[in-house]
Design an enzyme around this catalytic site. Structure first.
Site, PDB file in Angstrom:
ATOM      1  N   SER A 166      10.014 -15.802  16.202  1.00 27.63           N
ATOM      2  CA  SER A 166       9.883 -15.685  14.747  1.00 27.63           C
ATOM      3  C   SER A 166       8.801 -14.724  14.268  1.00 27.63           C
ATOM      4  O   SER A 166       8.698 -14.480  13.068  1.00 27.63           O
ATOM      5  CB  SER A 166       9.639 -17.068  14.131  1.00 27.63           C
ATOM      6  N   LYS A 169       9.719 -11.877  11.950  1.00 24.08           N
ATOM      7  CA  LYS A 169       9.719 -11.943  10.486  1.00 24.08           C
ATOM      8  C   LYS A 169       8.631 -11.058   9.866  1.00 24.08           C
ATOM      9  O   LYS A 169       8.746 -10.658   8.706  1.00 24.08           O
ATOM     10  CB  LYS A 169       9.557 -13.390  10.029  1.00 24.08           C
ATOM     11  N   SER A 348       8.490 -20.145   7.954  1.00 29.36           N
ATOM     12  CA  SER A 348       9.370 -19.602   8.991  1.00 29.36           C
ATOM     13  C   SER A 348      10.829 -19.821   8.593  1.00 29.36           C
ATOM     14  O   SER A 348      11.647 -20.335   9.362  1.00 29.36           O
ATOM     15  CB  SER A 348       9.089 -20.232  10.361  1.00 29.36           C
TER      16      SER A 348
END
Length: 514
Positions: A166, A169, A348
């Site tokens: 993640s 991102k 997230s």
């Protein structure tokens, strides 16, 4: 569950088909930055680090989030502690004593004045014992840079690209903010086709806003109820009392399902959805998702229109494409991209991440698909002359294991976001979870070994099975803002690996290193 009129049998079947399935941009220039900082520091002493940029609604929402990142957020059942108590009911934590220094470093990273730059050998002495730990699996890379200058102060395979999970991102955020702009909003429209007097041919046109909501309290999001109010009013002015309703998702192309398949961490990616296709009342985090979020959003819209006195030809809307001659009846807009970026990073949020990848694609004339979004992110970062050696983008969220990023790229992205000449990127920093306080770091940094980073470390987490990553910023004991990225592959105990990475970030916070 969002409270709407009773579902038809067809809609119920679709919804259950995949059950496992503020601060706007900181304009930190000249005297305005100093004034804004003074106000922020004054308020944060009472309210905590949230006043660095999150809206009150965001604060309350993220305060109820569970630990995790990437695909390993955990199931809703995991939100209970060892005594069976629901942790979602926890209150917002008290202010971190270090919060003002975090704000100060973020507000003026090049204005660190006499704060010394850490010595490279001293940094290595502090970090090497932790980053050489066997808990980090077979591969691990790391980089630490001075946020004010971008100079690398520590590196361990920093140019080698590994699975970022993640932390992807961060790249998605930078690409979206530079391609579409921090003030861009996503529009959802209701239109009517010409020549439809007796039965209005209405089409609900999706613009790609995953935060469109059917809840009574929209909390600053675009409201499907408001759109229904305005649409019904516009139709009644036209004398239309009966409609046929279609929905248009043609803005997006390619597969709806992420390559990981039906999953509680992401809905089918559609240009039209409400409340991220969630089938329960959770505002964020893992939840069962609709198998057809566009049809469900349109079905809810039809029910809302019926509540407002309109008749519909059929109970369930059908897929349709609005023509160029269609006239707009009403529209609603999402929060700005700067707000969406903050929410994506703090929580997230995979649905927002994939939406931002597609907004990047649309802004750069690429197809609004998984492939198009990945290509658009890469192209946009190349325009920014960032170190892309070895980088591969497979999606906007980092759920796809085919993605590869280096620690050098992640720290370069963070340093660029700290650059006063790129105020449009400031939400990349303000959206990062705060250690021990917010988002996916809220329940971390609880042990004595991690504690020095509480309130000082702001970082994006990344977790896939066998992969643990952490990338963000930290203020050291001399007041210097540092950007760091730690990536590991082959971990077997995610909790231990997370703790080791947290301790490494805390070591930076506790290090004068001169």
């Amino acid at each position: 569950m969002v409270l709407v009129p009773e579902l038809t049998a067809g809609r119920f079947a679709r919804r259950c088909g995949v059950r496992f399935a503020k601060l706007t941009t900181w304009q930190l220039t000249g005297g305005a930055a100093v004034v804004g900082l003074a106000l922020a520091v004054g308020s944060v002493a009472a309210a905590g680090p949230w006043d660095s940029g999150q809206r009150t609604a965001e604060r309350d929402r993220a305060a109820a989030l569970e630990d995790g990142g990437g695909t390993d957020h955990g199931s809703p059942a995991s939100r209970k502690d060892g005594n069976g108590k629901d942790t979602r009911a926890r209150k917002t934590p008290a202010a971190a004593p270090s919060a003002p220094s975090v704000l100060a470093a973020l507000a003026a990273p090049t204005g660190t004045g006499s704060a010394p730059v850490p010595d490279e050998s001293a940094l290595a002495k502090a970090l090497d014992p932790l980053l050489n730990s066997g808990s980090l699996g077979a591969q691990r890379t790391a980089a630490v840079v001075d946020a004010a200058t971008g100079k690398q102060l520590y590196g361990k395979g920093a140019g080698e690209a590994l699975t970022p999970a993640s932390t992807t991102k961060i790249a998605t955020a930078v690409a979206a903010l530079t391609a579409a702009g921090p003030d861009h909003r996503i529009t959802t429209r209701a239109v009517v086709e010409p020549g439809s007097d007796k039965v209005g041919k209405v089409v609900l046109v999706g613009g790609g806003d995953p935060t469109l909501t059917a809840r009574k309290d929209a909390e600053g999001n675009a409201s499907l109820r408001t759109l229904a109010d305005d649409t019904a009013r516009a139709l009644k002015v036209r004398g239309v009392e009966k409609i046929s309703l279609g929905y248009d998702t043609s803005l997006y192309s390619g597969p709806l399902l992420h390559p990981i398949g039906p999953n509680w961490n992401i809905a089918p990616v559609s240009a039209l959805m409400a409340d991220e296709g969630r089938l329960d009342d959770s505002a964020s985090g893992p939840a069962p998702r609709s198998g057809d979020p566009a049809a469900d959003a349109a079905g809810t819209f039809a029910e809302l229109l019926r509540d407002r006195g309109l008749k519909t030809e059929t109970s369930d809307p059908s897929s349709a494409k609005a023509t160029d001659r269609a006239e707009q009846l009403a529209s609603v807009q999402s929060p700005t991209l700067s707000v969406l970026v903050e929410r994506m990073l703090t929580n997230s949020d995979n649905d927002i991440a994939e939406a931002l990848a597609r907004q990047t694609a649309l802004a750069t004339d690429e197809p609004a698909s998984f492939d198009g979004g990945a290509k658009a992110i890469s192209t946009q970062l190349k325009k920014l002359k960032l170190p892309l050696s070895g980088a591969q983008f497979a999606d906007g969220s980092g759920l796809n294991r085919a993605g590869r990023l280096s620690a050098s790229l992640l720290t370069a992205l963070l340093a660029r976001a700290a650059d006063p000449d790129h105020a449009e990127l400031r939400p990349v920093l303000t959206g990062l979870p705060v250690a021990g306080f917010t988002g996916t770091l809220r329940n971390r940094y609880a042990d004595d070994a991690d504690a020095p980073g509480t309130g000082l470390v702001r970082a994006k987490t990344g977790t896939l099975t066998g992969v643990n990553t952490l990338a963000g910023t930290v203020v050291d004991t001399d007041g210097r803002l540092l950007a760091f990225a730690f990536l590991t592959t082959g971990t077997t105990d995610p909790k231990t690996a997370q703790s080791t990475l947290d301790r490494a970030a805390s070591a930076l916070a506790a290090c004068g290193c001169n």
